[in-house]
Design a protein around this motif. Structure first.
Motif, short mmCIF file in Angstrom:
data_model
loop_
_atom_site.label_atom_id
_atom_site.label_comp_id
_atom_site.label_asym_id
_atom_site.label_seq_id
_atom_site.Cartn_x
_atom_site.Cartn_y
_atom_site.Cartn_z
N GLN A 244 53.99 54.57 -38.53
CA GLN A 244 55.11 54.12 -37.71
C GLN A 244 56.02 53.18 -38.51
O GLN A 244 57.25 53.25 -38.41
CB GLN A 244 54.58 53.43 -36.45
CG GLN A 244 53.87 54.39 -35.50
CD GLN A 244 53.15 53.68 -34.36
OE1 GLN A 244 52.81 52.50 -34.46
NE2 GLN A 244 52.91 54.40 -33.27
N ASP A 245 55.41 52.29 -39.30
CA ASP A 245 56.19 51.40 -40.18
C ASP A 245 57.03 52.23 -41.16
O ASP A 245 58.21 51.93 -41.40
CB ASP A 245 55.26 50.47 -40.97
CG ASP A 245 54.55 49.45 -40.10
OD1 ASP A 245 55.03 49.18 -38.98
OD2 ASP A 245 53.51 48.93 -40.54
N TYR A 246 56.41 53.24 -41.73
CA TYR A 246 57.08 54.11 -42.72
C TYR A 246 58.28 54.80 -42.07
O TYR A 246 59.38 54.85 -42.66
CB TYR A 246 56.07 55.13 -43.24
CG TYR A 246 56.62 56.13 -44.22
CD1 TYR A 246 56.75 55.83 -45.57
CD2 TYR A 246 56.98 57.42 -43.80
CE1 TYR A 246 57.24 56.76 -46.48
CE2 TYR A 246 57.46 58.35 -44.70
CZ TYR A 246 57.58 58.03 -46.04
OH TYR A 246 58.06 58.95 -46.93
N ALA A 247 58.09 55.32 -40.86
CA ALA A 247 59.18 56.02 -40.18
C ALA A 247 60.34 55.09 -39.88
O ALA A 247 61.51 55.47 -40.03
CB ALA A 247 58.65 56.66 -38.89
N ARG A 248 60.03 53.87 -39.46
CA ARG A 248 61.10 52.90 -39.17
C ARG A 248 61.81 52.47 -40.44
O ARG A 248 63.04 52.33 -40.47
CB ARG A 248 60.52 51.69 -38.44
CG ARG A 248 60.23 51.93 -36.96
CD ARG A 248 59.91 50.63 -36.24
NE ARG A 248 58.67 50.05 -36.74
CZ ARG A 248 57.48 50.26 -36.21
NH1 ARG A 248 57.36 51.08 -35.15
NH2 ARG A 248 56.40 49.69 -36.70
N GLU A 249 61.04 52.22 -41.50
CA GLU A 249 61.59 51.73 -42.76
C GLU A 249 62.67 52.65 -43.30
O GLU A 249 63.69 52.21 -43.82
CB GLU A 249 60.47 51.58 -43.79
CG GLU A 249 60.91 51.17 -45.18
CD GLU A 249 61.23 49.69 -45.32
OE1 GLU A 249 61.80 49.29 -46.35
OE2 GLU A 249 60.90 48.93 -44.38
N ARG B 285 61.69 62.80 -44.95
CA ARG B 285 62.34 61.81 -45.83
C ARG B 285 62.81 62.45 -47.12
O ARG B 285 63.94 62.23 -47.58
CB ARG B 285 61.37 60.67 -46.14
CG ARG B 285 62.07 59.59 -46.97
CD ARG B 285 61.15 58.55 -47.51
NE ARG B 285 61.89 57.65 -48.37
CZ ARG B 285 61.39 56.99 -49.39
NH1 ARG B 285 60.11 57.11 -49.69
NH2 ARG B 285 62.14 56.19 -50.13
N GLN C 209 55.75 59.89 -29.84
CA GLN C 209 55.75 58.98 -30.97
C GLN C 209 55.33 59.72 -32.22
O GLN C 209 54.79 60.83 -32.16
CB GLN C 209 54.81 57.79 -30.71
CG GLN C 209 53.36 58.18 -30.51
CD GLN C 209 52.45 56.98 -30.33
OE1 GLN C 209 52.57 55.99 -31.04
NE2 GLN C 209 51.54 57.06 -29.36
N GLY D 247 64.24 55.19 -41.56
CA GLY D 247 65.12 55.79 -40.55
C GLY D 247 64.73 57.20 -40.15
O GLY D 247 65.57 57.98 -39.68
N GLU E 235 62.75 58.15 -37.69
CA GLU E 235 62.70 58.33 -36.24
C GLU E 235 64.02 58.87 -35.70
O GLU E 235 64.05 59.56 -34.68
CB GLU E 235 62.34 57.02 -35.55
CG GLU E 235 60.88 56.61 -35.75
CD GLU E 235 60.54 55.32 -35.04
OE1 GLU E 235 61.45 54.47 -34.91
OE2 GLU E 235 59.40 55.16 -34.60
N GLU E 236 65.13 58.55 -36.39
CA GLU E 236 66.44 59.03 -35.95
C GLU E 236 66.57 60.54 -36.10
O GLU E 236 67.45 61.16 -35.48
CB GLU E 236 67.54 58.31 -36.74
CG GLU E 236 67.54 56.80 -36.56
CD GLU E 236 68.50 56.11 -37.53
OE1 GLU E 236 69.24 56.83 -38.23
OE2 GLU E 236 68.49 54.87 -37.60
#
Length: 499
Positions: free
Chosen positions: A117-122, A27, A44, A124, A126-127
């Motif tokens: 996992q929430d942090y990664a989605r929030e 990030r 994951q 972006g 994971e992309e």
């Protein structure tokens, strides 16, 4: 020193690992304007916070050809820090609604995984991740870039995994975030190769049931487990009886718990096993580090006991040798006939994929020459800002000579203080100062005062009630300050359109 924004440069950066450190590194690198690729061998994000009930076929982890299980989590693990102090500074680890969520202040490991996992989605992240992609080789090439070779399983039309296939790509920089809780570090005990009992490292501990009612016949007709701990770790002792040089710390059915140092896992495991095993003894390996052993906790009395009155304590705790007849002899002459030796002795640092022609070395867990270090979530965050700023040119490093001198001075200070080489990167006592230095370099926020005070209150509460500190506390005023700060930050993000 800060560079002009117009002079900043963008680089192609590889991040190896999508655990807590890898996610925040990705990030911050992306925010600084770098192009980021994250390599993650699992399917994951989460790194060591992905619980895996499997254990390795080699319980000590000595066989280098064994199939490796990355996670060292045990089933009952709860955090030893409250969620207020664990979260990243601009993404608080607050309680969330939803199936499977754990609202406790000291939650279980699954809640930490879900937070990551929430942090990664929030944001972006994971992309940026290539899942199922394991890095097998990293080396510098003539152009000054780094060639990263990776492998992954090929999927056919039925989504079945086929043979591995390799890929390689060149990067301007590589950030290694693979963790160091996978390769067990084993205590050195003379005679252990002929000792007939069972041995296991805590890396392969998941549940206490295998230790139920261990039975042996011998010196005391009582089954025993030795929980072997080196360094400044939590320990468990049994049946404390002080008598001249023949002092024995023997554990009957009720345990006396000594909690020293920084390893919450050793304390948790010892308590779990003590509920099922007939006896649990704590010991040190033949070269165990006795610094810091000054107190033990009596859970029955609910108080700490002073061990400084026992001058032979190091002799009592330290193993002299293990014998072919199943006994373990201590330096003070006492003998225990044991079933199992459980090594809670930490882990080895290793980067087998990293080829640097000797520029980067690992010597007894000292990674060198390493200018600065890595720490828990909030410091991962500030350190990632620092790394991103250095790569862009916004933050200038000292000269190579000055950095090497800094490392040499640090090593000399450790040696003068009697700190073992394998504790080089254990900066628990100076973590706050280190964070402040990083923040000053990045010109960003440091640890908040409430967070620092919470750290201190947690340590005080743990010492007062080691078994109950996760569920009973008296720092609600600091929790209130934390949540006021969280709400203020969320409000600021909303007003700026960054929710």
């Amino acid at each position: 020193m800060q560079a002009s924004p117009n002079s900043l440069s963008s680089h192609h950066v590889a991040v190896i690992g999508a655990g807590a450190a890898g996610l925040v590194a990705a990030r911050e690198l992306h925010r600084e304007g770098h192009k980021v690729v994250v390599f993650e061998k699992d399917d994951q994000v989460g790194g060591l916070w992905m619980y895996d009930p499997r254990v390795e076929p080699d319980p000590l982890g000595l066989d280098l050809t064994r199939p490796v299980v990355h996670s060292s989590l045990y089933k009952s693990l709860r955090t030893n820090l409250p969620r207020e102090t664990m979260g990243f500074m601009d993404y608080p680890f607050v309680t969330r609604e939803g199936e499977g969520r754990d609202p406790r202040r000291f939650p279980g490991h699954r809640e930490v995984l879900m937070y990551l996992q929430d942090y990664a989605r929030e944001f972006g992240i994971e992309e940026m991740v290539r899942f199922g992609c394991e890095v097998v080789n990293v080396e510098m090439i003539d152009s000054g870039k780094w060639k990263v070779k990776s492998k992954r399983k090929r999927l056919d039309d039925n989504n079945d995994r086929g043979d591995d296939f390799a890929d390689h790509e060149d990067f301007d920089a590589v950030v290694v975030c693979v963790g160091h809780h996978t390769q067990p570090r084993i205590a050195e005990i003379p005679g252990i190769n002929l000792w007939p009992g069972k041995q296991i490292h805590s890396h392969n501990y998941r549940i206490p049931e295998p230790f139920r009612d261990q039975i042996v016949k011998g010196v005391s007709e009582v089954p025993r487990i030795i929980l072997n701990v080196t360094g400044l770790l939590y320990l468990v002792l049994v049946d404390a009886t002080l008598s001249k040089l023949c002092v024995n710390f023997l554990f009957l059915s009720m345990n006396i718990i000594i909690l020293i140092g920084a390893s919450a896992s050793a304390a948790d495991i010892s308590v779990e096993i003590a509920e099922l095993a007939k006896e649990v003894h704590i010991a040190l390996g033949a070269g165990g580090d006795m610094r810091g052993f000054v107190k033990c906790f009596d859970p029955a009395a609910g108080r700490w006991l002073d061990l400084t009155c026992c001058p032979v304590f190091p002799e009592i705790m330290q193993i002299e040798r293990a014998c072919e007849d199943g006994t373990v002899i201590f330096r003070d002459g006492s003998v225990i006939l044991a079933d199992v030796i459980l090594h809670c002795t930490g882990y080895k640092y290793g980067f087998p994929f990293l080829k640097t022609d000797g520029i980067v070395t690992v010597d007894d867990n000292r990674v060198g020459p390493l200018y600065k270090h890595s720490f828990p979530f909030p410091t991962f965050e500030v350190q990632s800002k620092w790394i991103a700023g250095v790569l862009s040119g916004r933050i200038a490093l000292p000269s190579q000579e000055d950095m090497m001198e800094d490392v040499k001075i640090y090593y000399s200070e450790l040696e003068a203080s009697g700190v073992p080489k394998h504790h080089t990167h254990n900066l628990a006592d100076s973590a706050i100062d280190h964070n402040r230095w990083l923040a000053s370099q990045c010109q960003c926020s440091c640890f908040e005062e409430w967070r620092i005070e919470l750290f201190r209150e947690i340590i005080k509460n743990w010492r007062a009630q080691p078994k109950m500190y996760r569920d009973e506390w008296d720092d609600d005023h600091l929790i209130l300050q934390a949540h006021e700060d969280f709400n203020r930050r969320i409000s600021n993000k909303a007003s700026n359109g960054h929710i």
